[in-house]
Design a protein around this motif. Structure first.
Motif, PDB file in Angstrom:
ATOM      1  N   VAL A 115       0.825  -1.209   0.000  1.00 32.16           N
ATOM      2  CA  VAL A 115       0.000   0.000   0.000  1.00 32.16           C
ATOM      3  C   VAL A 115       0.862   1.263   0.000  1.00 32.16           C
ATOM      4  CG1 VAL A 115      -2.011  -1.065   1.076  1.00 32.16           C
ATOM      5  CG2 VAL A 115      -0.198  -0.140   2.524  1.00 32.16           C
ATOM      6  N   GLY A 116       2.153   1.099  -0.264  1.00 30.25           N
ATOM      7  CA  GLY A 116       3.035   2.261  -0.323  1.00 30.25           C
ATOM      8  C   GLY A 116       4.462   1.841  -0.570  1.00 30.25           C
ATOM      9  N   SER A 117       5.270   2.768  -1.086  1.00 29.55           N
ATOM     10  CA  SER A 117       6.676   2.491  -1.347  1.00 29.55           C
ATOM     11  C   SER A 117       7.438   3.803  -1.350  1.00 29.55           C
ATOM     12  CB  SER A 117       6.841   1.783  -2.694  1.00 29.55           C
ATOM     13  OG  SER A 117       8.213   1.677  -3.051  1.00 29.55           O
ATOM     14  N   HIS A 118       8.612   3.790  -0.695  1.00 31.89           N
ATOM     15  CA  HIS A 118       9.441   4.993  -0.662  1.00 31.89           C
ATOM     16  C   HIS A 118      10.842   4.638  -0.187  1.00 31.89           C
ATOM     17  CE1 HIS A 118      10.785   9.065  -0.197  1.00 31.89           C
ATOM     18  NE2 HIS A 118      10.790   9.023   1.129  1.00 31.89           N
ATOM     19  N   ALA A 119      11.860   5.077  -0.945  1.00 34.65           N
ATOM     20  CA  ALA A 119      13.265   5.024  -0.536  1.00 34.65           C
ATOM     21  C   ALA A 119      13.697   3.646  -0.056  1.00 34.65           C
ATOM     22  CB  ALA A 119      13.520   6.073   0.549  1.00 34.65           C
ATOM     23  N   GLY A 120      13.315   2.604  -0.794  1.00 32.94           N
ATOM     24  CA  GLY A 120      13.765   1.256  -0.475  1.00 32.94           C
ATOM     25  C   GLY A 120      12.878   0.484   0.467  1.00 32.94           C
ATOM     26  N   TRP A 121      11.799   1.085   0.941  1.00 34.68           N
ATOM     27  CA  TRP A 121      10.890   0.428   1.884  1.00 34.68           C
ATOM     28  C   TRP A 121       9.500   0.302   1.280  1.00 34.68           C
ATOM     29  CZ3 TRP A 121      11.874  -0.831   7.230  1.00 34.68           C
ATOM     30  CH2 TRP A 121      13.205  -0.594   7.627  1.00 34.68           C
ATOM     31  N   LEU A 122       8.787  -0.722   1.711  1.00 36.45           N
ATOM     32  CA  LEU A 122       7.395  -0.933   1.328  1.00 36.45           C
ATOM     33  C   LEU A 122       6.503  -0.757   2.546  1.00 36.45           C
ATOM     34  CD1 LEU A 122       7.800  -4.261  -0.721  1.00 36.45           C
ATOM     35  CD2 LEU A 122       7.676  -1.939  -1.659  1.00 36.45           C
ATOM     36  N   ALA A 123       5.295  -0.279   2.328  1.00 39.63           N
ATOM     37  CA  ALA A 123       4.241  -0.340   3.338  1.00 39.63           C
ATOM     38  C   ALA A 123       3.343  -1.502   2.947  1.00 39.63           C
ATOM     39  CB  ALA A 123       3.451   0.958   3.397  1.00 39.63           C
ATOM     40  N   ILE A 124       3.139  -2.443   3.859  1.00 40.26           N
ATOM     41  CA  ILE A 124       2.336  -3.632   3.560  1.00 40.26           C
ATOM     42  C   ILE A 124       1.248  -3.782   4.615  1.00 40.26           C
ATOM     43  CG2 ILE A 124       4.174  -4.845   2.324  1.00 40.26           C
ATOM     44  CD1 ILE A 124       4.757  -6.421   4.864  1.00 40.26           C
ATOM     45  N   ALA A 125       0.111  -4.333   4.200  1.00 38.63           N
ATOM     46  CA  ALA A 125      -1.013  -4.541   5.113  1.00 38.63           C
ATOM     47  C   ALA A 125      -1.648  -5.889   4.811  1.00 38.63           C
ATOM     48  CB  ALA A 125      -2.041  -3.418   4.969  1.00 38.63           C
ATOM     49  N   ASN A 126      -2.035  -6.608   5.866  1.00 40.30           N
ATOM     50  CA  ASN A 126      -2.685  -7.901   5.663  1.00 40.30           C
ATOM     51  C   ASN A 126      -4.202  -7.765   5.801  1.00 40.30           C
ATOM     52  OD1 ASN A 126      -3.287  -7.857   8.429  1.00 40.30           O
ATOM     53  ND2 ASN A 126      -1.571  -9.181   8.986  1.00 40.30           N
ATOM     54  N   VAL A 127      -4.896  -8.898   5.704  1.00 39.70           N
ATOM     55  CA  VAL A 127      -6.361  -8.853   5.716  1.00 39.70           C
ATOM     56  C   VAL A 127      -6.911  -8.607   7.110  1.00 39.70           C
ATOM     57  CG1 VAL A 127      -6.593 -10.308   3.678  1.00 39.70           C
ATOM     58  CG2 VAL A 127      -6.468 -11.368   5.937  1.00 39.70           C
ATOM     59  N   HIS A 128      -6.061  -8.614   8.121  1.00 39.55           N
ATOM     60  CA  HIS A 128      -6.500  -8.283   9.476  1.00 39.55           C
ATOM     61  C   HIS A 128      -6.247  -6.812   9.801  1.00 39.55           C
ATOM     62  CE1 HIS A 128      -6.941 -12.575  10.013  1.00 39.55           C
ATOM     63  NE2 HIS A 128      -5.667 -12.761   9.724  1.00 39.55           N
ATOM     64  N   LEU A 129      -5.765  -6.064   8.790  1.00 34.70           N
ATOM     65  CA  LEU A 129      -5.468  -4.634   8.889  1.00 34.70           C
ATOM     66  C   LEU A 129      -4.233  -4.334   9.725  1.00 34.70           C
ATOM     67  CD1 LEU A 129      -9.031  -3.020   9.122  1.00 34.70           C
ATOM     68  CD2 LEU A 129      -7.670  -3.615   7.115  1.00 34.70           C
ATOM     69  N   ASP A 130      -3.369  -5.345   9.916  1.00 33.09           N
ATOM     70  CA  ASP A 130      -2.052  -5.084  10.479  1.00 33.09           C
ATOM     71  C   ASP A 130      -1.201  -4.442   9.390  1.00 33.09           C
ATOM     72  OD1 ASP A 130      -2.758  -6.388  12.884  1.00 33.09           O
ATOM     73  OD2 ASP A 130      -2.299  -8.336  11.980  1.00 33.09           O
ATOM     74  N   VAL A 131      -0.441  -3.434   9.741  1.00 31.83           N
ATOM     75  CA  VAL A 131       0.330  -2.691   8.742  1.00 31.83           C
ATOM     76  C   VAL A 131       1.749  -2.503   9.256  1.00 31.83           C
ATOM     77  CG1 VAL A 131      -0.548  -0.507   9.671  1.00 31.83           C
ATOM     78  CG2 VAL A 131       0.443  -0.546   7.401  1.00 31.83           C
ATOM     79  N   SER A 132       2.709  -2.561   8.339  1.00 30.04           N
ATOM     80  CA  SER A 132       4.109  -2.397   8.714  1.00 30.04           C
ATOM     81  C   SER A 132       4.900  -1.845   7.544  1.00 30.04           C
ATOM     82  CB  SER A 132       4.707  -3.741   9.169  1.00 30.04           C
ATOM     83  OG  SER A 132       4.700  -4.676   8.102  1.00 30.04           O
ATOM     84  N   LEU A 133       6.113  -1.394   7.849  1.00 29.11           N
ATOM     85  CA  LEU A 133       7.081  -0.971   6.836  1.00 29.11           C
ATOM     86  C   LEU A 133       8.116  -2.075   6.706  1.00 29.11           C
ATOM     87  CD1 LEU A 133       7.634   2.753   7.911  1.00 29.11           C
ATOM     88  CD2 LEU A 133       5.882   1.821   6.381  1.00 29.11           C
ATOM     89  N   LEU A 134       8.494  -2.407   5.466  1.00 29.93           N
ATOM     90  CA  LEU A 134       9.399  -3.524   5.218  1.00 29.93           C
ATOM     91  C   LEU A 134      10.420  -3.141   4.159  1.00 29.93           C
ATOM     92  CD1 LEU A 134      10.150  -6.630   5.382  1.00 29.93           C
ATOM     93  CD2 LEU A 134       8.533  -6.925   3.471  1.00 29.93           C
ATOM     94  N   ASN A 135      11.696  -3.395   4.459  1.00 27.17           N
ATOM     95  CA  ASN A 135      12.738  -3.332   3.433  1.00 27.17           C
ATOM     96  C   ASN A 135      12.930  -4.756   2.930  1.00 27.17           C
ATOM     97  OD1 ASN A 135      15.225  -3.379   1.998  1.00 27.17           O
ATOM     98  ND2 ASN A 135      15.878  -1.528   3.061  1.00 27.17           N
ATOM     99  N   PRO A 136      12.481  -5.087   1.718  1.00 28.78           N
ATOM    100  CA  PRO A 136      12.509  -6.482   1.269  1.00 28.78           C
ATOM    101  C   PRO A 136      13.915  -7.017   1.032  1.00 28.78           C
ATOM    102  CG  PRO A 136      11.810  -5.045  -0.515  1.00 28.78           C
ATOM    103  CD  PRO A 136      11.877  -4.191   0.713  1.00 28.78           C
TER     104      PRO A 136
END
Length: 430
Positions: A115-136
Motif C-alpha cells: 500500500v506504499g513504497s518509498h526510498a527502499g521500503w514498502l508499506a504492507i497490510a494484511n487482511v486483518h489490517l495489520d500494517v508495517s514498513l518492510l525493506n525487502p
C-alpha cells in the motif's frame, strides 16, 4: 519497450546417469554452511544480482556473507506473484535496463498487499489490517498501528453496503477488513530511512479522502487536519524534505510538518479558480470528477501536478464539452508564486513515476530507454467476461508529454477481489 528475462537454470541427472555407489558404502552430505565466509563473499561478487539474492536466501550464514551491491539501476517495478497474497515471492523489473528477475522468498510479503513504497521500503497490510514498513532486501521491518485504529465511524458500514450492492461479491468468503483495505486505503507515505524509534507515516484513506498520521511511540492513527483544512478532501500525498505535501480535490497543496508534538500546516499552492481555462473548457468546478490527480516535487523545489483523464462530466442541458487531454501536467514554484501555471510539457529532462508509491522524478540520464520527458503511470480497471468473472487489470504505461503519445510497459490481471499491487520501488540497503 523491450523486456529481457533473467532466469537461473538448474540441471539434474536422471537416475540412469547417476554414478553407481557400491553397496555397503555410505556417503554424507557436505555441510555447505561451513565454507569460509570470505569464499562465499568472493563467489557472490561474481554473480549477477538475481543469483546473489538466491544465494542470500539459502541460509542465515550465507545471507550475511553474500554481497548485494545495487548493480541493477532503479527504479524497479515490483510485480507480485501470480498467486497474489498467498505467495512470498515477487518479480522485480529494472526499468533502465529492462531486466526482469524473481526474488524469493520474502516471507513477510505472504498474506499482504503493498500500500506504499518509498526510498527502499514498502508499506504492507494484511487482511486483518495489520500494517508495517518492510525493506525487502534487508528484511528489516517496522510495525505501525493497525488500520483498525483509524479515526472513522462508518467505513466498515460502507464496506457492508458496498458488498451488498456488488453482485460479484462472494458473500460466504466476504471479509469486511479485507474490503476496507482494498477499497478504502489509498496509500501510505512515510519518512525516509525509517527506524523503530524514528519514523512518521501518513495514510490517505476513506471514501472522501481523509488523512491520518502516526509516528514512533504512537499506538494509533490520528486524524490529520488543521482548522484551515477541516473541509478538505485529499487526492494525493507525498513526502519530501521532512514534510508531507497533500493535494486536495480543489488542487490546493498544504505542507504538513509532523516533527513536533502537534502537526502544523502551511498553504504552499492555492486552489484553482473557476476562471482558469487550461482544461479545454473544463473549469475548476468540474475538475474533481474529470481528472485523477497526483503530486510530485523536484529537488529544486518545484511542484508538479499530474492529471489523468478519468471521466467526462455530465452537465446541465446535456451541454457537451470538448474531450479533455488524456494527460496534463501543471507546475508551481511555491517560493516565487503560490499558483499553478499553465499546463506544461517540460519536466526538465525528467521522468515522473506515479502510483501507490511516493511519486518521484528521475533524471532521464539514468533512463537510457526513455526519449523525452514522460510519465510512467500505473492504472487499474475491471474487465468483465461473459461467464461472470471479473478481473482487475493493471497496466503500466508511459506517456510522452511533448509528442502526446503513450505506450504500454507491462500488463497483468488478477481476480478483482484479490488485488495485487504493482508498485514502483527504489532498492536500498539502509
Amino acid at each position: 519497450m523491450e523486456k529481457a528475462n533473467i532466469s537461473s537454470t538448474v540441471t539434474s541427472r536422471s537416475r540412469e546417469e547417476e554414478p553407481q555407489v557400491e553397496e555397503g558404502i555410505t556417503t554424507e552430505r557436505p555441510d555447505w554452511t561451513l565454507l569460509p565466509l570470505d569464499l562465499i563473499t568472493k563467489i557472490s561478487e561474481e554473480l549477477p544480482i538475481p543469483h546473489r539474492l538466491c544465494l542470500r536466501a539459502t541460509c542465515t550464514t550465507w545471507y550475511h556473507a553474500a554481497v548485494l551491491d545495487m548493480d541493477v539501476p532503479s527504479p524497479w517495478l515490483l510485480i507480485p506473484d501470480h498467486e497474489s497474497e498467498q505467495s512470498d515471492s515477487c518479480t522485480f523489473a529494472s526499468l533502465p535496463t529492462g531486466l526482469f528477475f524473481t526474488y524469493s522468498p520474502i516471507p513477510e510479503l505472504r498474506g499482504t498487499r503493498c500500500v506504499g513504497s518509498h526510498a527502499g521500503w514498502l508499506a504492507i497490510a494484511n487482511v486483518h489490517l495489520d500494517v508495517s514498513l518492510l525493506n525487502p532486501l534487508t528484511r528489516s521491518q517496522i510495525y505501525l498501528p493497525s488500520f483498525t485504529t483509524l479515526p472513522t465511524d462508518d467505513l466498515m458500514l460502507e464496506c457492508d453496503v458496498w458488498s451488498m450492492d456488488n453482485p460479484a461479491t462472494d458473500v460466504p468468503a466476504y471479509n469486511p477488513f479485507k474490503a476496507f483495505r482494498d477499497r478504502f486505503i489509498g496509500k501510505v507515505v512515510f519518512s525516509s530511512n525509517p527506524t523503530i524509534h524514528n519514523h512518521v507515516a501518513v495514510t490517505l484513506y476513506g471514501a472522501y479522502g481523509d488523512l491520518a498520521y502516526t509516528k514512533a511511540g504512537k499506538d494509533a492513527w490520528l486524524l490529520l487536519k488543521e482548522p484551515s483544512t477541516k473541509d478538505h478532501q485529499y487526492e494525493d500525498v507525498m513526502y519530501h524534505d521532512d514534510k508531507f505535501y497533500c493535494l486536495s480535490n480543489e488542487c490546493e497543496v498544504e505542507a504538513f510538518d509532523l516533527s513536533g508534538d502537534c502537526p502544523t500546516a502551511a498553504l504552499v499552492v492555492e486552489r484553482l479558480t473557476f476562471s482558469v481555462t487550461y482544461f479545454h473548457d473544463i473549469r475548476g468546478s468540474n475538475l474533481s470528477c474529470t481528472y485523477k490527480k497526483y503530486l510530485a516535487r523536484s529537488s529544486t523545489g518545484e511542484l508538479f501536478m499530474f492529471l489523468r483523464y478519468i471521466n467526462q462530466p455530465v452537465l446541465p442541458n446535456e451541454m457537451e464539452l470538448r474531450r479533455p487531454k488524456k494527460f496534463m501536467v501543471l507546475r508551481a514554484n511555491p517560493e516565487t508564486n503560490p499558483c499553478w501555471a499553465a499546463a506544461t510539457n517540460d519536466l526538465g529532462s525528467m521522468s515522473l513515476f506515479i502510483g501507490t508509491n511516493n511519486s518521484m522524478l528521475v533524471s532521464n540520464e539514468n533512463l537510457p530507454i526513455v526519449h523525452g520527458d514522460g510519465i510512467f503511470f500505473i492504472e487499474s480497471y475491471t474487465v468483465a467476461f461473459g461467464n461472470g468473472i471479473e478481473l482487475l487489470t493493471s497496466d503500466v504505461g508511459w506517456f510522452n508529454l511533448k509528442e502526446e503519445c503513450s505506450d504500454n510497459y507491462y500488463a497483468s490481471s488478477c481476480p478483482q477481489f484479490d488485488l495485487a499491487s504493482v508498485i514502483w520501488f527504489t532498492p536500498s540497503l539502509q
